[in-house]
Each structure stands twice: as structure tokens, then as C-alpha cells.
Design an enzyme around this catalytic site. Structure first.
Site, PDB file in Angstrom:
ATOM      1  N   TYR A 512     -34.280 183.655  44.440  1.00  0.00           N
ATOM      2  CA  TYR A 512     -34.530 182.275  44.882  1.00  0.00           C
ATOM      3  C   TYR A 512     -33.470 181.284  44.426  1.00  0.00           C
ATOM      4  O   TYR A 512     -33.632 180.088  44.594  1.00  0.00           O
ATOM      5  CB  TYR A 512     -35.922 181.828  44.394  1.00  0.00           C
ATOM      6  CG  TYR A 512     -37.017 182.529  45.157  1.00  0.00           C
ATOM      7  CD1 TYR A 512     -37.352 182.106  46.434  1.00  0.00           C
ATOM      8  CD2 TYR A 512     -37.669 183.618  44.616  1.00  0.00           C
ATOM      9  CE1 TYR A 512     -38.326 182.760  47.156  1.00  0.00           C
ATOM     10  CE2 TYR A 512     -38.651 184.284  45.332  1.00  0.00           C
ATOM     11  CZ  TYR A 512     -38.979 183.849  46.604  1.00  0.00           C
ATOM     12  OH  TYR A 512     -39.935 184.502  47.317  1.00  0.00           O
TER      13      TYR A 512
ATOM     14  N   PRO B  67     -40.718 188.823  54.996  1.00  0.00           N
ATOM     15  CA  PRO B  67     -39.602 189.178  54.115  1.00  0.00           C
ATOM     16  C   PRO B  67     -38.574 188.052  54.140  1.00  0.00           C
ATOM     17  O   PRO B  67     -38.314 187.475  55.197  1.00  0.00           O
ATOM     18  CB  PRO B  67     -39.022 190.445  54.741  1.00  0.00           C
ATOM     19  CG  PRO B  67     -40.058 190.926  55.701  1.00  0.00           C
ATOM     20  CD  PRO B  67     -40.825 189.725  56.137  1.00  0.00           C
ATOM     21  N   HIS B  68     -38.032 187.709  52.992  1.00  0.00           N
ATOM     22  CA  HIS B  68     -37.023 186.650  52.968  1.00  0.00           C
ATOM     23  C   HIS B  68     -36.038 186.916  51.841  1.00  0.00           C
ATOM     24  O   HIS B  68     -36.375 187.567  50.857  1.00  0.00           O
ATOM     25  CB  HIS B  68     -37.687 185.282  52.801  1.00  0.00           C
ATOM     26  CG  HIS B  68     -38.603 185.192  51.612  1.00  0.00           C
ATOM     27  ND1 HIS B  68     -39.912 185.622  51.662  1.00  0.00           N
ATOM     28  CD2 HIS B  68     -38.406 184.737  50.357  1.00  0.00           C
ATOM     29  CE1 HIS B  68     -40.477 185.428  50.473  1.00  0.00           C
ATOM     30  NE2 HIS B  68     -39.582 184.896  49.662  1.00  0.00           N
ATOM     31  N   ALA B  69     -34.809 186.412  52.018  1.00  0.00           N
ATOM     32  CA  ALA B  69     -33.784 186.624  50.998  1.00  0.00           C
ATOM     33  C   ALA B  69     -32.658 185.624  51.197  1.00  0.00           C
ATOM     34  O   ALA B  69     -32.548 185.000  52.245  1.00  0.00           O
ATOM     35  CB  ALA B  69     -33.235 188.048  51.082  1.00  0.00           C
TER      36      ALA B  69
END
Lengths: 569, 160
Positions: A512, B67-69
């Protein structure tokens, strides 16, 4: 013979009416205990029945009996694992807190009621301790699920703060009647009260628990034996100069935390006994007061009652908690608000009468007002305050019914009953359900008929499902039967995404783009959040950091195992 | 202003994808997105996405995963959507298999705008009516239209 018959009739009728009143209480918003009190007054000498009851020594006996049973039940229901977060703050409240509340209230009473210092302090001591039985029955009735830190602190506080108030009351009453010894003797008695109460309560409780678990009795006898042993310990401790109330609470605690089938038989009965005690106590108090005599005390007592809520309790809570423990301000506010007075002040108010203190009915009448105001003001908006102060966790699905199978003494297999209220389960064949391994659907009830579940049986809305599984499977079962609305609320509280507490901070920061200070690199996410929360984290604690709310969403003992990620939007 | 609508063109809405497994699906998407967006490297995207999954599944329940990035080669946020032919196990929070997958890739430098994109996606996919629409769509085109509708609707209701 006639008097016996009418005694039966009146007692029966009053208790039955009180129980029926409990159905109305939640609907009209008046706290239940106030209703009991009102019924007692209605039956009393200036009410409709005109019963004349002013036998203080009988009331004293009923009070002790009732209080002992309430505390035993309180102990039975307190889970030892809540001591992790609740014990130390609760003990601080139960000692320093009671002392301070009593002191502040005492000075105010002295001034308002024009009493001597000792007399004033006696008033303070009488109203010094809180009553959680009242609090928890109210919260449960309104579907409020407190966070563990607040819930445990309040629960343990109310179980352990009575001995302190009782000690103060007896000492001050003796001081007034001139029967008190020197300072050394008083201190000695203080040590004896707590030391003996602690030792006999824990020791006797441990033996009782083992005995109850080991014995093979008829189901109805377990609860009786638990009660009898509790009374033995109460009596023995008191006779030896210890605090019987502390001892019987600890006995309940030891019995209640010894897993086994005996608990199935004990808990429901003691629930009933605790109710009976509450009803009995408040009815007796209602009977005992003479409304026309109270008028003189009404105004100063009402001011005292309000001062307790807005001044004495908040100050006591702040001084006992803020310097030593890591509570949030909104938690402090809520704990301050939940200083409900209940049964204990009523019993304590009889002490001065029994020990022959001058002008003894004053204490009784003042205690009556303070309890009444506390219940009415604090009690009626309890649930709303809990929501305002955000000390509430989202309501989760729980089985409609559950019960231990009790086949083996040590096993933890239970039967859970759920109703299908989740649309996503409609028309789903059983074999596709994500049941935890080791759980089994044993029956399905549909339209008053039992179906034999097979892998191909499709669930329908409003089916009632009986499952057999282990206690540890409960969270995943609850999740399975969670309806859409509840799931949404949970997500709004804990956040959409859930991270593993074991994840390394370094990797979380990488995903993040968060900046860490050097010491934080090596931590796991769980450790990091626990550190930021400070002290002992509980489910529902949150931390604002880098544009996220990091919410503790699952714990195992003292370890944070899941952290929710709530995004600002 | 980077709107969700503008970063999800029709060609990145994939219809009836064969999932296989979580790993396979993310592999498939990484290869696809690297072909679609030349600056991206498929191995890099894959390792970022799978790295995020290791911290905790992005399966948020009700058959949805997001899903994330972050990716250093990403110039701006990139979104992709896949509806799977058969639901696959995603270790989702509710244990249910997943058939709706919304992928979000954002540039390296952290930015509040990216977090609010993620929150927006979560808000949209949390609506049962939207999930129903997406599952009912019978062509790639219909799927993309429902998505865009849902995005606009969500934005309007948010502003209002």
C-alpha cells in the site's frame, strides 16, 4: 392458617405479575427493575393492597439471600478469558473507584441533608457500588453487543465491588453506633474481609467445581448442589470474618469456568434464581418504603442521584482508569454512564437500621431515590449511549438455540439450531455448503415436518437446521448463516478487506505504499496494530494510519489474528 | 480527475473466463494486461498481485474478489473485470467460491485518489443488485454496460 394462605397468594401474585411485567418493560421503555419496584410500592402500605411490611430484619435476610444468588450467577457467567482485558481495570474501579464514589457522595450528602461527616459518608458508602446484573439484562434485551474491554470491565467490576461497599458501610455504621475498634483493628478487618473472601472463594470454588464435574447426579440436582455449596462457602467465609459476597462470586466463577456437562443443568436454573432474586429484592424494597415519609427527602435525594451520575461516577472512573489503563475517551464516557445502582444499595441501606443507627430510615429513603434515579436516567438510554460512544460491535448471527450434547464429560460437541435467513443459501444443495469439517447437519425442519438431510437436499428460506459440531466451529457457522444485511453491517464496521495478523509489516507497507519507522519493519501486522492500540487489544479496536482505519477483527487470546482494512470514502 | 469509468474500457471487461485456480486466474490476468498495456511486465504484475493475496485474500464475500496492487510501471490506475465461467476457490472471507473479479492496478506512488478508487470498487461490488446484474449479463458487451451503469449509479448516489 389463614395468614399462611394469604402469604402464598400475595407472594405468588406479586412474583407472577413481576414476570408478566417483564414482557411489557421493553415495549414501554421503563427499566424492568423500576417496574418491580413500582409493583412493590403498589402492593405496599400506601398502595392498592395496603400491605403493611416493615420488618427490616426479614428484609435483611431476603436481601442477603438474593444478593448471594445474584453474585453466584454473575460468577457463573463471567468467562475467565475476559480477565485478560477486564481484571485490572475492574479491580481498580472496585476499590479506588468505590472509595472515591463513596467519598464524593458522602460529602455531598453531608451538605445537602445536613448530616455529620460520618453520617454523610455512610450514605455515600451505601450507594457506592454498581450493579451489572441490571446493566447486562438491559443491554442483552436491546441487542447491544459491547466490545470486550468495556463489557469485561463492567462485568467484573460489578461482581467485585460489593465487598468494598459493604466493608465501608459496616465500618461507618459501627462508627456511628460507637461499636468500632481502633484503626489497627479496622485495617485488620479490611485485610481479613478481602483475604479470606479471596482464599475461601477460590479454594472452595475450585473444590466445588471439581466435585460437580466428577459427580454423576440426576440433572435437577446439579444446580441445587452448586447453590448449596455456594451458600456453605458464603456462610463459612462470613462467619470467619471474610467477605462472603466476594467468596460466593468467586465460587460461581470457578464453577462456571470448569467445562463439562454439569453446566448445562446449572446455568438455566441459576438464571431463573438470579431473576427471582432481583424480583424479590425490588419487590421487598417497594413494600418497605412508605412513600409519604419519603417526600421530605425527595429533593435532596434527587440532587444526590443526579450528582452521582454526572459527578461522582465520572470522577471515580477517570481517576481509577485514565492514569493506569489504555481506555479510549468514549469508553471512559460509557463506563461512567453505566454506573447503574441496583440491588446492593438496597441491601446496604438496611444495615444502619439493623445496627441501630440513629435516624436510620433516612439512609433507606435516600438509597431508594438514588437507585430509582440511576435506573430511570442511566438505564433507559443505555443502549443509545453505547451506540453514541461507539463501544458496540456489529450484531452477528448466532444460533437460535444451542446446547451441549453432554455425551462425554470432557467433550465440547454442541447442537446448534439456525434458521435460513440468508438469500444466498436459498436452493443450495447441502453438499455445496461450506460447512466446517467435523460438523454435521442432523435434521432440517420445513413446514413443521422433519426432513432427512441428504447431500442433494436443497435448503429453502426459513428452514430450521439442526447441526452438530464443536464449539470452535461456531464462528464459521455463524458466518455461513449470516444474512446479507448483517454481513453489510459487519463490512461497514470491520472494513471490506481483511488482512492476516501474521502478515509482515514490511510487506503490508509494500502493498500500500506506507512508510514505516525502523522498528516497525520487523513487526507483524498484528503486533503493529496491538502496539498502536496500546495495552490489550480487543476486537473492534481501530487505529487511523495512512488513510486507512485498521480494525482488529479477530483475536486469539492476546494475539491479533485478523485485521480489517476500512477505507475512507 | 481519474474516474473509475475512464480506466475500465470495454476490452478489459472479460466474459466467461476459465478460472481454474486463484493462482492461474491471476497469472492469466497478468499476461492479458501486459499484452493490453505494453509498459507493464506480466511477471511483475503477477508477483505484486499474488504478494497482496498472501497478506490476506481479497475475496470480500458474496462471490466477489478485488485483487489490487501497486506497480512501478503503471502510469495511471488500470482496472479490469472478469466474470468467471465457473466459480473458483479464492480463500474468501466467507469461504464462498468467487466468480466476479475486479482487478485494480495503481502506480507506485501512494495517493489518496487510488484509495478512493478502491473504496469505490468495494462500494459497487457490495451491492447485491449489482452482483445480480453482472451475473445475468449474457454477453461481454452487456457485462461492460452493467458495470458502467453500476459505476455511474454509485457515483450519482454518492454525490446526491
Amino acid at each position: 392458617m389463614d395468614s399462611i394462605n394469604s402469604l402464598f397468594l400475595v407472594c405468588g401474585a406479586l412474583i407472577a405479575l413481576s414476570i408478566l411485567a417483564s414482557r411489557v418493560s421493553s415495549r414501554i421503555g421503563v427499566p424492568l427493575l423500576v417496574l418491580f419496584l413500582g409493583l412493590g410500592m403498589l402492593a405496599g402500605e400506601e398502595g392498592v393492597l395496603g400491605l403493611k411490611f416493615d420488618d427490616y430484619s426479614q428484609a435483611f435476610l431476603i436481601g442477603h439471600l438474593a444478593l448471594a444468588m445474584i453474585l453466584l450467577d454473575g460468577g457463573l457467567r463471567t468467562r475467565l478469558r475476559t480477565f485478560r482485558v477486564g481484571l485490572k481495570p475492574a479491580l481498580s474501579l472496585a476499590t479506588v473507584g468505590v472509595f472515591l464514589t463513596s467519598g464524593i457522595m458522602g460529602l455531598l450528602a453531608m451538605w445537602l441533608l445536613d448530616l455529620s461527616l460520618t453520617e454523610g459518608l455512610l450514605v455515600g458508602a451505601i450507594v457506592g457500588s454498581t450493579d451489572a446484573a441490571a446493566v447486562f439484562s438491559m443491554l442483552k434485551g436491546q441487542g447491544v453487543n459491547l466490545n470486550e474491554r468495556v463489557g469485561a470491565t463492567l462485568e467484573i467490576e460489578s461482581g467485585t465491588n460489593d465487598p468494598m461497599a459493604i466493608f465501608l458501610t459496616i465500618t461507618l455504621a459501627e462508627l456511628l453506633t460507637g461499636a468500632v475498634g481502633g484503626i489497627g483493628e479496622t485495617l485488620m478487618r479490611f485485610a481479613l474481609q478481602f483475604g479470606l473472601g479471596l482464599a475461601v472463594g477460590l479454594g472452595g470454588g475450585w473444590i466445588s467445581a471439581k466435585l460437580l464435574r466428577w459427580l454423576d447426579l440426576a440433572p435437577g440436582l446439579y444446580s441445587l448442589l452448586a447453590l448449596a455449596l455456594g451458600f456453605c462457602i458464603f456462610g463459612a467465609t462470613s462467619a470467619a470474618g471474610g467477605s462472603g459476597f466476594l467468596a460466593i462470586y468467586l465460587t460461581g466463577l470457578m464453577i462456571g469456568n470448569q467445562p463439562g456437562r454439569h453446566l448445562n443443568h446449572i446455568l438455566p436454573v441459576h438464571d431463573g434464581l438470579a431473576w427471582l432474586s432481583q424480583i424479590g429484592l425490588f419487590l421487598v424494597l417497594g413494600l418497605l418504603v412508605t412513600p409519604s415519609e419519603m417526600v421530605d427527602y425527595a429533593l435532596p435525594s434527587a440532587i444526590l442521584g443526579i450528582a452521582l451520575i454526572v459527578l461522582a461516577r465520572p470522577v471515580a472512573v477517570m481517576v481509577s482508569l485514565v492514569p493506569f489503563f489504555n481506555f479510549r475517551w468514549r469508553e471512559i464516557c460509557f463506563i461512567s454512564w453505566v454506573g447503574l445502582r441496583g440491588a446492593v444499595p438496597i441491601v446496604l441501606a438496611i444495615f444502619p437500621v439493623i445496627s441501630g443507627v440513629e435516624n436510620a430510615t433516612l439512609y433507606f429513603n435516600v438509597a431508594f431515590f438514588v437507585v430509582l434515579i440511576s435506573l430511570l436516567l442511566q438505564g433507559s438510554i443505555l443502549a443509545r449511549v453505547a451506540r453514541w460512544m461507539r463501544v458496540v460491535l456489529p450484531e452477528t448471527t448466532t444460533p437460535d438455540r444451542r446446547g451441549q450434547l453432554g455425551v462425554l464429560p470432557e467433550n465440547d460437541y454442541e447442537m446448534f439450531v439456525y434458521k435460513v435467513e440468508n438469500e444466498s443459501l436459498d436452493d443450495v444443495p447441502i453438499r455445496l455448503l461450506r460447512l466446517p469439517s467435523g460438523t454435521l447437519i442432523s435434521a432440517i425442519f420445513r413446514q413443521h415436518a422433519m426432513l432427512h438431510p441428504k447431500g442433494s437436499t436443497r435448503l429453502r428460506m426459513r428452514d430450521v437446521i439442526c447441526l452438530i459440531g464443536r464449539t470452535g466451529d461456531l464462528p464459521s457457522l455463524n458466518r455461513l448463516f449470516n444474512g446479507e444485511a448483517k454481513l453489510k453491517r459487519e463490512r461497514a464496521f470491520f472494513g471490506t478487506f481483511t488482512l492476516d495478523g501474521e502478515a509482515l509489516m514490511q510487506e503490508v507497507a509494500g502493498a500500500y505504499g506506507l512508510t514505516l519507522s525502523p522498528g516497525e519493519q520487523e513487526m507483524t501486522l498484528g503486533e503493529f496494530v496491538a502496539l498502536r492500540v496500546g495495552g490489550h487489544p480487543v476486537v473492534g479496536d481501530d487505529v487511523d494510519w495512512h488513510g486507512f482505519h485498521w480494525v482488529v477483527s479477530e483475536m486469539e487470546g492476546n494475539r491479533v489474528t485478523r485485521v480489517g482494512l476500512r477505507l475512507y470514502h | 480527475m481519474m474516474t473509475l469509468e475512464s480506466i475500465l474500457p470495454p476490452e478489459r471487461t472479460l466474459f466467461e473466463v476459465t478460472g481454474g485456480s486463484k493462482k492461474r486466474l491471476l497469472e492469466f490476468f497478468s499476461t492479458f494486461i501486459a499484452q493490453n498495456t505494453p509498459s507493464l511486465d506480466s511477471h511483475e504484475v503477477f508477483s505484486r498481485l499474488i504478494g497482496r493475496e498472501r497478506l490476506g485474500s481479497t475475496g470480500i464475500g458474496n462471490g466477489v474478489a478485488i485483487p489490487h496492487a501497486r506497480s512501478p510501471h503503471c502510469k495511471g490506475p488500470i482496472a479490469g473485470f472478469m466474470r468467471l465461467e465457473d466459480a473458483i476457490d479464492f480463500d474468501a472471507i466467507d469461504g464462498e467460491p468467487v466468480d466476479l473479479v475486479f482487478v485494480l492496478l495503481v502506480p507506485e506512488e501512494a495517493d489518496d485518489a487510488h484509495l478512493s478508487l478502491l473504496a469505490e470498487v468495494a462500494g459497487i461490488m457490495n451491492q447485491s443488485s449489482v452482483r445480480h446484474q453482472l451475473r445475468q449479463a449474457d454477453s461481454q458487451r452487456a457485462l461492460h454496460d452493467s458495470l458502467i451503469d453500476a459505476i455511474r449509479h454509485h457515483r450519482d448516489s454518492d454525490d446526491g
